[in-house]
Design an enzyme around this catalytic site. Structure first.
Site, mmCIF file in Angstrom:
data_model
loop_
_atom_site.group_PDB
_atom_site.id
_atom_site.type_symbol
_atom_site.label_atom_id
_atom_site.label_comp_id
_atom_site.label_asym_id
_atom_site.label_seq_id
_atom_site.Cartn_x
_atom_site.Cartn_y
_atom_site.Cartn_z
ATOM 1 N N ASN A 9 0.872 -1.173 0.000
ATOM 2 C CA ASN A 9 0.000 0.000 0.000
ATOM 3 C C ASN A 9 0.911 1.225 0.000
ATOM 4 O O ASN A 9 1.535 1.529 1.010
ATOM 5 C CB ASN A 9 -0.888 -0.037 1.261
ATOM 6 C CG ASN A 9 -1.727 1.219 1.417
ATOM 7 O OD1 ASN A 9 -1.765 2.072 0.521
ATOM 8 N ND2 ASN A 9 -2.394 1.344 2.566
ATOM 9 N N LYS A 11 0.154 4.279 -0.208
ATOM 10 C CA LYS A 11 -0.466 5.447 0.441
ATOM 11 C C LYS A 11 -0.237 6.700 -0.428
ATOM 12 O O LYS A 11 -0.207 6.582 -1.653
ATOM 13 C CB LYS A 11 0.069 5.594 1.876
ATOM 14 C CG LYS A 11 -0.133 4.295 2.676
ATOM 15 C CD LYS A 11 0.092 4.449 4.148
ATOM 16 C CE LYS A 11 -0.119 3.111 4.845
ATOM 17 N NZ LYS A 11 0.043 3.200 6.288
ATOM 18 N N HIS A 94 -9.378 1.015 5.369
ATOM 19 C CA HIS A 94 -8.062 1.216 5.993
ATOM 20 C C HIS A 94 -8.224 2.134 7.197
ATOM 21 O O HIS A 94 -9.061 3.040 7.200
ATOM 22 C CB HIS A 94 -7.080 1.820 4.971
ATOM 23 C CG HIS A 94 -5.671 1.788 5.457
ATOM 24 N ND1 HIS A 94 -5.174 2.726 6.336
ATOM 25 C CD2 HIS A 94 -4.666 0.904 5.230
ATOM 26 C CE1 HIS A 94 -3.914 2.413 6.611
ATOM 27 N NE2 HIS A 94 -3.586 1.315 5.965
ATOM 28 N N GLU A 96 -6.593 4.564 8.167
ATOM 29 C CA GLU A 96 -6.469 6.006 7.872
ATOM 30 C C GLU A 96 -7.778 6.542 7.301
ATOM 31 O O GLU A 96 -8.126 7.704 7.534
ATOM 32 C CB GLU A 96 -5.263 6.229 6.933
ATOM 33 C CG GLU A 96 -3.957 6.020 7.705
ATOM 34 C CD GLU A 96 -2.821 5.404 6.899
ATOM 35 O OE1 GLU A 96 -2.839 5.446 5.666
ATOM 36 O OE2 GLU A 96 -1.886 4.861 7.553
ATOM 37 N N GLU A 166 -4.770 -4.862 10.824
ATOM 38 C CA GLU A 166 -3.763 -3.824 10.996
ATOM 39 C C GLU A 166 -4.016 -3.100 12.317
ATOM 40 O O GLU A 166 -4.830 -2.164 12.365
ATOM 41 C CB GLU A 166 -3.833 -2.821 9.846
ATOM 42 C CG GLU A 166 -3.614 -3.426 8.482
ATOM 43 C CD GLU A 166 -3.109 -2.400 7.466
ATOM 44 O OE1 GLU A 166 -2.069 -2.655 6.870
ATOM 45 O OE2 GLU A 166 -3.739 -1.344 7.309
ATOM 46 N N GLY A 172 3.113 2.389 10.843
ATOM 47 C CA GLY A 172 4.057 3.484 10.654
ATOM 48 C C GLY A 172 4.792 3.898 11.914
ATOM 49 O O GLY A 172 5.432 4.944 11.956
ATOM 50 N N SER A 212 4.047 -2.016 10.378
ATOM 51 C CA SER A 212 5.511 -2.072 10.547
ATOM 52 C C SER A 212 6.088 -3.449 10.199
ATOM 53 O O SER A 212 7.028 -3.912 10.844
ATOM 54 C CB SER A 212 5.912 -1.648 11.961
ATOM 55 O OG SER A 212 5.509 -0.311 12.210
#
Ligand code: 13P
Length: 249
Positions: A9, A11, A94, A96, A166, A172, A212
């Site tokens: 991904n 992003k 996702h 985000e 996730e 991240g 990560s």
């Protein structure tokens, strides 16, 4: 049996020329790879990357799509536009999207059903916030996101569903869930899928881990019984860091 599925991904990263360069490197690096692979560039780079991955063993993915097929939705991108470019997979829900852009389970479910209707593979992301994990709610959050995200999805359509666990606190941040903690949520999620669809369907659903994931922790994660692949962010942005994850097994 389930196949390992490693997805990148990207992003909101890469200009068009950078995206094309990375895609070309991956096509050559992964041409003999044994697993299932996907890369998801930004919308603006899908067309250019599509030309590079067409006919290869790397699937083309989008990072999101609209709830609607067309109409007055300023700034949105429709499933029809994605299909027209050769997109095969779409990442939905996702964290985000959920937390920065406030997408809720009902909206995500609408998107899931629309993507399936048009024959796209869906990677449905689930995962808890740090405070939810600390409050002992990791499983209940994942259960709710799974059940609501898949509401109305038939057993037949489950062959086009991939789940990505996730944990939001691991994305991240450099903090990875331990392989055992991740495995526990993966096994729990498969139990929910078994309850919803029966074990023969649930046993065939790929459940990716994301957060990560890097070359040095991929093996320990992928060794877990219910961890069937990875949805990779940061380490997917360079061929040098993505290729070793793709070739762990
Ligand atoms: P990182 O690998 O950068 O933690 O991102 C994971 C992710 O969000 C993939 O969708």
């Amino acid at each position: 049996m389930r196949q390992y599925y490693i997805a990148g991904n990207w992003k909101m990263n890469k200009t068009k020329s950078e995206a094309v360069e990375l895609a070309k490197s991956l096509v050559s690096a992964l041409k003999d790879g044994k697993n299932k692979y996907m890369i998801a560039p930004s919308f603006t780079n899908l067309d250019a990357v599509a030309q590079v991955v067409k006919g290869t063993n790397i699937r083309l993915g989008a990072q999101n799509m609209s709830t609607d097929e067309s109409g007055a939705h300023t700034g949105e991108v429709s499933v029809l536009m994605l299909k027209d470019l050769g997109v095969q997979t779409v990442i939905l829900g996702h964290s985000e999207r959920r937390h920065i852009y406030k997408e809720d389970d009902a909206m995500i479910n609408t998107k899931v059903k629309l993507a399936l209707k048009h024959g796209l593979e869906v990677i449905l992301c689930i995962g808890e916030l740090l405070e939810e994990r600390e409050a002992g709610k990791a499983e209940s959050v994942c259960e709710e996101q799974t059940r609501k995200g898949l509401s109305g999805v038939s057993a037949e359509d489950m062959k086009n569903i991939v789940i990505a666990y996730e944990p939001v606190w691991a994305i991240g941040t450099g903090k990875t869930a331990t392989p055992e903690d991740a495995q526990a949520v993966h096994a729990f999620t498969r139990k929910i899928l078994t309850d919803m669809y029966g074990s023969s369907v649930a046993e065939n659903v790929i459940i990716q881990y994301g957060g990560s994931m890097k070359a040095d922790n991929a093996q320990a994660l992928l060794n877990q019984k219910d961890i069937d692949g990875g949805l990779i962010g940061g380490a997917a942005l360079k061929a040098d860091t993505f290729e070793p994850i793709c070739k762990t097994y």
